[in-house]
Motif scaffolding. Structure first.
Motif, short mmCIF file in Angstrom:
data_model
loop_
_atom_site.label_atom_id
_atom_site.label_comp_id
_atom_site.label_asym_id
_atom_site.label_seq_id
_atom_site.Cartn_x
_atom_site.Cartn_y
_atom_site.Cartn_z
N ARG A 191 35.32 37.06 37.19
CA ARG A 191 34.59 37.81 38.51
C ARG A 191 36.15 37.92 39.39
O ARG A 191 35.88 39.11 40.12
CB ARG A 191 33.63 36.87 39.28
N GLU A 192 36.84 37.02 39.55
CA GLU A 192 38.00 37.21 40.54
C GLU A 192 38.94 38.32 39.88
O GLU A 192 39.31 39.12 40.89
CB GLU A 192 38.80 36.01 40.67
N ARG A 193 39.01 38.45 38.62
CA ARG A 193 39.73 39.50 38.20
C ARG A 193 39.20 40.81 38.43
O ARG A 193 39.67 41.86 38.88
CB ARG A 193 40.11 39.39 36.74
N MET A 194 38.03 41.10 38.20
CA MET A 194 37.23 42.27 38.42
C MET A 194 37.09 42.50 40.11
O MET A 194 37.20 43.74 40.58
CB MET A 194 35.59 42.10 38.01
N GLN A 195 37.02 41.62 40.77
CA GLN A 195 37.26 41.94 42.25
C GLN A 195 38.64 42.66 42.74
O GLN A 195 38.64 43.42 43.56
CB GLN A 195 36.96 40.62 43.13
N ALA A 196 39.56 41.85 42.32
CA ALA A 196 40.82 42.36 42.55
C ALA A 196 41.15 43.59 41.65
O ALA A 196 41.52 44.66 42.43
CB ALA A 196 42.10 41.40 41.77
N ALA A 197 40.75 43.99 40.50
CA ALA A 197 40.85 45.13 40.08
C ALA A 197 40.08 46.26 40.78
O ALA A 197 40.58 47.47 41.10
CB ALA A 197 40.53 45.34 38.67
N LEU A 198 38.87 45.95 41.13
CA LEU A 198 38.13 47.15 42.27
C LEU A 198 38.90 47.18 43.60
O LEU A 198 39.07 48.32 43.88
CB LEU A 198 36.68 46.20 42.46
N ARG A 199 39.53 46.17 44.11
CA ARG A 199 39.99 46.46 45.44
C ARG A 199 41.31 47.27 45.23
O ARG A 199 41.70 48.23 46.06
CB ARG A 199 40.53 45.06 46.13
N GLU A 200 41.99 47.13 44.14
CA GLU A 200 43.15 47.77 43.87
C GLU A 200 42.76 49.29 43.60
O GLU A 200 43.37 50.26 43.95
CB GLU A 200 43.95 47.46 42.90
N SER A 201 41.49 49.44 42.87
CA SER A 201 41.30 50.94 42.58
C SER A 201 40.70 51.65 43.83
O SER A 201 40.97 53.08 43.78
CB SER A 201 39.97 50.77 41.59
N LEU A 202 40.39 50.71 44.63
CA LEU A 202 39.72 51.79 46.03
C LEU A 202 40.96 51.90 47.12
O LEU A 202 40.81 52.69 47.96
CB LEU A 202 38.88 50.70 46.84
N THR A 203 42.22 51.69 46.34
CA THR A 203 43.29 52.30 47.18
C THR A 203 43.77 53.43 46.53
O THR A 203 44.88 54.50 47.10
CB THR A 203 44.59 51.33 46.94
N ARG A 204 43.28 54.15 45.51
CA ARG A 204 43.60 55.26 44.94
C ARG A 204 42.28 56.56 45.16
O ARG A 204 41.18 56.28 45.17
CB ARG A 204 43.45 55.23 43.42
N PRO A 205 43.12 57.43 45.71
CA PRO A 205 42.28 58.74 46.11
C PRO A 205 41.27 59.25 45.37
O PRO A 205 40.17 59.47 45.71
CB PRO A 205 43.08 59.56 46.61
#
Length: 484
Positions: A191-205
């Motif tokens: 879950r922590e890995r998925m949340q980190a990946a999600l937060r990173e993806s939301l930096t991409r336009p």
């Protein structure tokens, strides 16, 4: 396991990973279909293409448990559950044991149920954590894994058809399907890995624009919901267990098989793969899942501008499209190839890129599913060119909806689509994808054989009428992220 046998199997499987050609693309591709009879896996629907040239088999098992069934406050449940099913199996209570298979089960391919039940480790009912499970698959030289989409959850098995290897691969796959261990520490980590990946993806336009576009097109329909940091935080192991219990019933399985097995062997393989799943008492009475609402058409246009500091503006135009089993499918497929699906030969590319240099890439596509998916036009451009590119794309679409394609465009599109059809079915891996698509949408068994004929029958009038039925230029969603 004999080390020489294991090494040989692994090397042969690696050499064949891409699948081999299945013969002339013009030859008929007979598809067999049946309902699994009484016994393990009863009620499951099975589709089979026999491909005996290579001693391998590909199996796709699909269940109606994809993201469209996720509760809104737990978006991502299907993805999380599918992931966690591959993180270990619990010690089982004897569904399969050295005493033999459940009552009514047939022996697995080429040997006894006793051997299949005891061949993965010293005890086929022993618990396996994620590392032991990975080692077990490596030892077999086979591959098994899960995937989820908006509409469904699928698990894929690829194995050599050597009787000993296939028995053990099927037995292990059956445990993954029915007996996940749901380790809490692993879910906390994942879950922590998925949340980190999600937060990173939301930096991409592109991610931000795409998510906004999906919400605007689908509104409150499940197709429009997306996993968030908060929804992941709400997902518990109990949620996954409940999801697993209502999704993975043998009678709900759609099983696609391509490889060097005949119908009798495929039936036995299906029985073994599904043997540990619950099955209904009456094969004609499979418990139904709650209905998912259909996608509502848009009643007006919407224009959403999202500030974003990026080198490229993201532009999307679209609206709900059509369901995969729609009779307009071929007319819309051929028409969209001309509009924006044909790459450098499409109208959108000609007008937006070639004539005006407003974008390197511009495209259109339909994304049909069990419900009406989306029709979309997408492009990237310099922020100061976003309005100009948007204006041209809208004009091209409006003109196409009124006039349709020319006869010359239609002839060229048919030649390209029909000429490229052989590449869609030139390996077992591609065949299993096509077969699973037929299974998922209950398409006719001659679908692959009649595909080129259906494309060839499409007329300019068919395309114009189909597009008029599905799309409204005055009810499009527009999302521009990063424009000026």
């Amino acid at each position: 396991m004999n080390m020489m046998h294991n090494t040989f199997a692994a090397r042969l499987l690696a050499a064949l990973l891409g699948g081999l050609a299945v013969g002339s693309a013009q030859a008929a591709i007979p598809i067999q279909h049946w309902t699994q009879p009484e016994g393990p896996g009863q009620g499951a629907q099975v589709w089979l293409i026999e491909s005996p040239a290579v001693p391998m088999v590909d199996v796709r098992l699909e269940f109606d448990g994809g993201g469209r069934r996720d509760p809104a406050d737990r978006a991502g449940l299907a993805e999380a559950g599918t992931l966690m099913m591959g993180k270990g199996v619990r010690a089982a209570g004897g569904e399969l044991s050295a005493a033999g298979p459940p009552q009514g089960a047939k022996a697995p391919l080429g040997g006894s149920a006793v051997r299949a039940a005891t061949s993965v480790g010293a005890n086929n009912n022993a618990a396996l954590d994620e590392n032991a499970l990975g080692e077990a698959w490596a030892d077999l030289g086979a591959m098994f894994g899960g995937d989820d989409t908006t509409d469904r959850v699928s698990f894929s098995l690829r194995s050599l058809t050597d009787p000993d290897l296939l028995q053990r691969a099927a037995a292990l796959a059956a445990r993954v399907l029915a007996e996940p261990s749901w380790p809490e520490a692993v879910w906390t980590r994942e879950r922590e890995r998925m949340q980190a990946a999600l937060r990173e993806s939301l930096t991409r336009p592109a991610t931000v624009a795409s998510r906004a576009y999906q919400r605007a097109v689908f509104g409150a329909h499940p197709y429009g919901q997306a996993m968030t940091d908060e929804s992941l935080s709400h997902i518990s192991l109990a949620d996954m267990q409940a999801w697993h219990g209502r999704t993975f019933l043998a009678c709900r399985a759609k099983v696609s098989i391509v490889g060097a097995v005949n119908r009798a062997q495929a039936q036995e393989l299906t029985a073994q793969l599904l043997a540990r799943l619950p099955r209904s008492r009456d094969p004609k009475d499979c418990p139904s899942l709650p209905a998912v609402p259909e996608v509502s058409p848009l009643d007006k246009s919407a224009d959403l501008r999202i500030p974003f500091d990026a080198a490229q503006a993201q532009v999307f135009i679209g609206q709900p499209g059509f369901k995969r089993d729609d009779p307009d499918y071929f007319a819309l497929t051929v028409g969209n190839y001309i509009l924006g699906g044909g790459g450098f030969v499409s109208r959108l590319t000609e007008e937006v890129r070639e004539k005006r240099g407003l974008s390197y890439s511009v495209y259109s596509y339909f994304n049909p599913g069990l419900h009406a998916g989306s029709f979309s036009i997408g492009l990237q451009t310099r922020p100061d060119q976003a309005e100009a590119a948007l204006k041209v794309a809208r004009e091209v679409l409006a003109r196409f909806l009124i006039q349709g394609p020319t006869e010359a465009e239609l002839k060229a599109a048919k030649a390209n689509l029909i000429g490229g059809f052989a590449l869609r079915i030139d390996s077992n891996r591609k065949l299993i994808d096509n077969l699973a698509n037929i299974a998922a949408h209950d398409l006719p068994l001659d679908y692959l054989d009649s595909w080129t004929e259906q494309v060839n029958k499409v007329t300019v009038a068919d395309i114009r009428a189909a597009f008029a039925r599905k799309l409204r230029a005055d009810r499009m969603v527009t999302v521009v992220l990063g424009g000026k």
